[in-house]
Design an enzyme around this catalytic site. Structure first.
Site, short mmCIF file in Angstrom:
data_model
loop_
_atom_site.label_atom_id
_atom_site.label_comp_id
_atom_site.label_asym_id
_atom_site.label_seq_id
_atom_site.Cartn_x
_atom_site.Cartn_y
_atom_site.Cartn_z
N ASP A 103 0.83 -1.21 0.00
CA ASP A 103 0.00 0.00 0.00
C ASP A 103 0.86 1.26 0.00
OD1 ASP A 103 -2.19 -1.61 0.12
OD2 ASP A 103 -2.59 -1.29 2.24
N GLU A 109 0.18 12.55 -0.12
CA GLU A 109 0.35 13.31 1.12
C GLU A 109 1.75 13.89 1.27
OE1 GLU A 109 0.79 12.10 5.82
OE2 GLU A 109 -0.70 11.04 4.61
N HIS A 198 -16.19 4.32 5.87
CA HIS A 198 -16.23 5.29 6.96
C HIS A 198 -17.65 5.68 7.33
CE1 HIS A 198 -12.06 5.91 7.83
NE2 HIS A 198 -11.77 6.09 6.56
N CYS A 230 -11.53 1.12 1.43
CA CYS A 230 -10.34 0.98 2.26
C CYS A 230 -10.54 -0.22 3.17
CB CYS A 230 -10.13 2.28 3.06
SG CYS A 230 -8.50 2.42 3.83
#
Length: 263
Positions: A103, A109, A198, A230
């Protein structure tokens, strides 16, 4: 790649940071003392006749989520971590694991804010990932995953990772990434998420099927993979079981009809 009781043995991380005990500061020369995941992969495989996927964190993400010493260039530290990940990939493959996921959710980021520095960063970040996975043979399927990372902004770099299959967040952002023209040029397997993990809400079979149909309008059927956005650790078992049952049902329905034109 590191579990709480294995940090000292693995050698990827040396000691807790005094500022934040939850983060770790890499030593100057990062290396791996021994395999961390092989015995767990063997145990998992002993419980099923189905293929078991080895799971690792990529070098860029390990560095992004650690406190890195500033006496070495970030690129050099990342390449040291890549060599450690590469050794783990090779050991998993030697143990019979034919599907290995590395991953890299922090690829976007860690990208510099200054535009003039972004291309240089993406070049060495992609190189680090390919270095980490380059020890695998042609028969080993390499997967990667990026979640909640504005993947639509760096599709070319994600494609350059050269993973056989890439799973990405899509359900939570209402399949925004599938509207990108570059998706059609993606050369390998792509799994746009069809389940927002989520949210406690369980998507219906029809909702998942529509998400898959949108993916099929953007990609050839043989390159579409079916997966959640995810990992599932944020959800309770009841939610996960119900949602995944609907995901499986939707996928089976479409497999029966995918030879027909997609509406």
């Amino acid at each position: 790649m590191c579990l709480p009781d294995r940090r000292a043995n693995v050698g990827l991380i040396s000691k807790p940071s005094s500022d934040d005990p939850g983060r770790y500061t890499p030593p100057r020369q990062i290396h791996r003392f021994r395999s961390l995941l092989v015995r767990w992969a063997r145990y998992a495989q002993s419980l099923t006749g189905l293929p078991v996927k080895g799971m690792l964190t990529g070098p860029v993400t390990i560095v992004a989520w650690s406190f890195v010493r500033d006496d070495l260039p970030l690129r050099d530290v990342t390449f040291q971590v890549a060599d450690a990940v590469r050794a783990e990939v090779r050991d998993l493959e030697a143990a019979g694991v034919s599907i290995i996921q590395v991953d890299e959710p922090a690829l976007r980021e860690l990208m510099p804010l200054r535009r003039e520095s972004q291309d240089v960063y993406l070049e060495w970040a992609v190189d680090a990932y390919r270095r980490a996975t380059s020890g695998a043979g042609d028969r080993t399927q390499i997967h990667t995953h990026l979640c909640y990372s504005d993947a639509d902004q760096i599709l070319a770099a994600i494609d350059a990772l050269d993973a056989d299959v890439t799973s990405i967040e899509s359900a939570r952002s209402h399949a925004r990434i599938l509207d990108e023209p570059a998706v059609g040029d993606f050369g390998r397997g792509l799994g746009p998420g069809v389940y927002d993990i989520h949210s406690p809400r369980v998507p219906s079979t029809e909702e998942v099927e529509e998400s898959l149909r949108k993916a099929l309008r953007a990609l050839p059927a043989e390159r579409v993979w079916v997966n959640p956005d995810c990992g599932l650790k944020t959800r309770a078992y009841g939610e996960v079981e119900a949602a995944l049952a609907n995901v499986v049902t939707a996928a089976r329905r479409l497999r029966e009809t995918v030879v027909s034109p997609v509406s």
